[in-house]
Scaffold this active site. Structure first.
Site, PDB file in Angstrom:
ATOM      1  N   ASP A   1      -3.130   1.655  58.091  1.00  0.00           N
ATOM      2  CA  ASP A   1      -3.804   1.902  59.368  1.00  0.00           C
ATOM      3  C   ASP A   1      -3.542   3.356  59.769  1.00  0.00           C
ATOM      4  O   ASP A   1      -4.252   4.260  59.322  1.00  0.00           O
ATOM      5  CB  ASP A   1      -3.253   0.892  60.380  1.00  0.00           C
ATOM      6  CG  ASP A   1      -3.943   0.943  61.723  1.00  0.00           C
ATOM      7  OD1 ASP A   1      -5.043   1.495  61.813  1.00  0.00           O
ATOM      8  OD2 ASP A   1      -3.373   0.407  62.708  1.00  0.00           O
TER       9      ASP A   1
ATOM     10  N   GLU B   1       1.001  -3.128  49.641  1.00  0.00           N
ATOM     11  CA  GLU B   1       0.962  -3.204  51.107  1.00  0.00           C
ATOM     12  C   GLU B   1      -0.292  -3.967  51.532  1.00  0.00           C
ATOM     13  O   GLU B   1      -1.320  -3.908  50.853  1.00  0.00           O
ATOM     14  CB  GLU B   1       0.962  -1.752  51.637  1.00  0.00           C
ATOM     15  CG  GLU B   1       0.729  -1.557  53.111  1.00  0.00           C
ATOM     16  CD  GLU B   1       1.902  -1.955  53.990  1.00  0.00           C
ATOM     17  OE1 GLU B   1       2.389  -3.092  53.828  1.00  0.00           O
ATOM     18  OE2 GLU B   1       2.291  -1.153  54.856  1.00  0.00           O
TER      19      GLU B   1
HETATM   20  P1  5GP Z   1       0.439   1.801  59.781  1.00  0.00           P
HETATM   21  O1  5GP Z   1       1.848   2.286  59.729  1.00  0.00           O
HETATM   22  O2  5GP Z   1      -0.412   2.264  58.630  1.00  0.00           O
HETATM   23  O3  5GP Z   1      -0.184   2.106  61.128  1.00  0.00           O
HETATM   24  O4  5GP Z   1       0.472   0.246  59.801  1.00  0.00           O
HETATM   25  C1  5GP Z   1       0.826  -0.500  58.741  1.00  0.00           C
HETATM   26  C2  5GP Z   1       1.199  -1.900  59.170  1.00  0.00           C
HETATM   27  O5  5GP Z   1       0.640  -2.249  60.428  1.00  0.00           O
HETATM   28  C3  5GP Z   1       0.624  -2.884  58.198  1.00  0.00           C
HETATM   29  O6  5GP Z   1       1.506  -3.126  57.143  1.00  0.00           O
HETATM   30  C4  5GP Z   1       0.416  -4.102  59.070  1.00  0.00           C
HETATM   31  O7  5GP Z   1       1.574  -4.876  59.098  1.00  0.00           O
HETATM   32  C5  5GP Z   1       0.139  -3.564  60.437  1.00  0.00           C
HETATM   33  N1  5GP Z   1      -1.306  -3.521  60.726  1.00  0.00           N
HETATM   34  C6  5GP Z   1      -2.136  -2.459  60.779  1.00  0.00           C
HETATM   35  N2  5GP Z   1      -3.397  -2.827  61.061  1.00  0.00           N
HETATM   36  C7  5GP Z   1      -3.369  -4.168  61.176  1.00  0.00           C
HETATM   37  C8  5GP Z   1      -4.384  -5.170  61.438  1.00  0.00           C
HETATM   38  O8  5GP Z   1      -5.579  -4.916  61.614  1.00  0.00           O
HETATM   39  N3  5GP Z   1      -3.946  -6.465  61.442  1.00  0.00           N
HETATM   40  C9  5GP Z   1      -2.657  -6.821  61.273  1.00  0.00           C
HETATM   41  N4  5GP Z   1      -2.372  -8.115  61.320  1.00  0.00           N
HETATM   42  N5  5GP Z   1      -1.681  -5.910  61.015  1.00  0.00           N
HETATM   43  C10 5GP Z   1      -2.045  -4.610  60.964  1.00  0.00           C
END
Ligand code: 5GP
Length: 176
Positions: free
Chosen positions: A103, A99
């Protein structure tokens, strides 16, 4: 490098990425000796990290991909959808999810639960970036490239509205 209007600053250089990805590849190769892991790349953010990582893996392995969606602009929607599923069975396989960034953890929590039911021998997470400040659920990646602050980053596969994935470094996005 010329000043880029979309870029606050470079956070992780091309050289730093190459060195760390090489280390991760070596570590995974040592941990999975004799196990033939299956690398599951989460599209599209994983693409550059995934291809550089597997070049540094020296054990036999197979490759597959999933496409999940949870982000819109610079914030997580909290709803994860499977846009593209695996082609191969993961029954009795040692799965390594690759991955770009963790986040809130919602995407990987969804994915881990989803894959556990399919009979994998083991499931571990390898993420390039970890942003623990924003975590909403418990997710514990075994392999982490870099732990970063709660900033929105782009480049090396990561996008803002599908742009900037091709940058060879990780940068902090400048909101207009
Ligand atoms: P989560 O489900 O952990 O909140 O987010 C995962 C997905 O969110 C990551 O695979 C990514 O695509 C997107 N994401 C989270 N933080 C960032 C960031 O700082 N930049 C970008 N471009 N995508 C992010």
């Amino acid at each position: 490098m010329a000043q880029q209007p979309f870029l606050e600053r470079i956070l992780i250089s091309e050289e730093q990425l190459a060195t760390r990805v090489q280390e991760l590849g070596r570590q995974i190769s040592a941990d999975y000796r004799g196990k033939k892991p299956l690398f599951v790349g989460i599209l599209r953010g994983c693409i550059l990290f995934y291809s550089d990582l597997i070049k540094n893996v020296s054990v036999d392995c197979t490759l597959d991909f999933m496409c999940l969606s949870s982000y819109s602009g610079t914030s997580s929607t909290g709803h994860v959808r499977t846009m593209l599923d695996l082609r191969e069975s993961i029954q009795d396989r040692h799965v390594i999810i690759v991955e770009d960034i963790v986040d809130t953890g919602l995407t990987l929590e969804y994915l881990q639960n989803h894959l556990k039911d399919r009979g994998a021998a083991s499931i571990e997470i390898c993420c390039l970036l970890d942003k623990p400040a924003n975590r909403k659920v418990e997710v514990h990646p075994k392999y982490v490239g870099f732990t970063i602050k709660d900033e929105f980053v782009i480049g090396y596969g990561l996008d803002y509205n599908e742009l900037y994935r091709n940058l060879p470094y990780i940068g902090v996005f400048k909101k207009q």
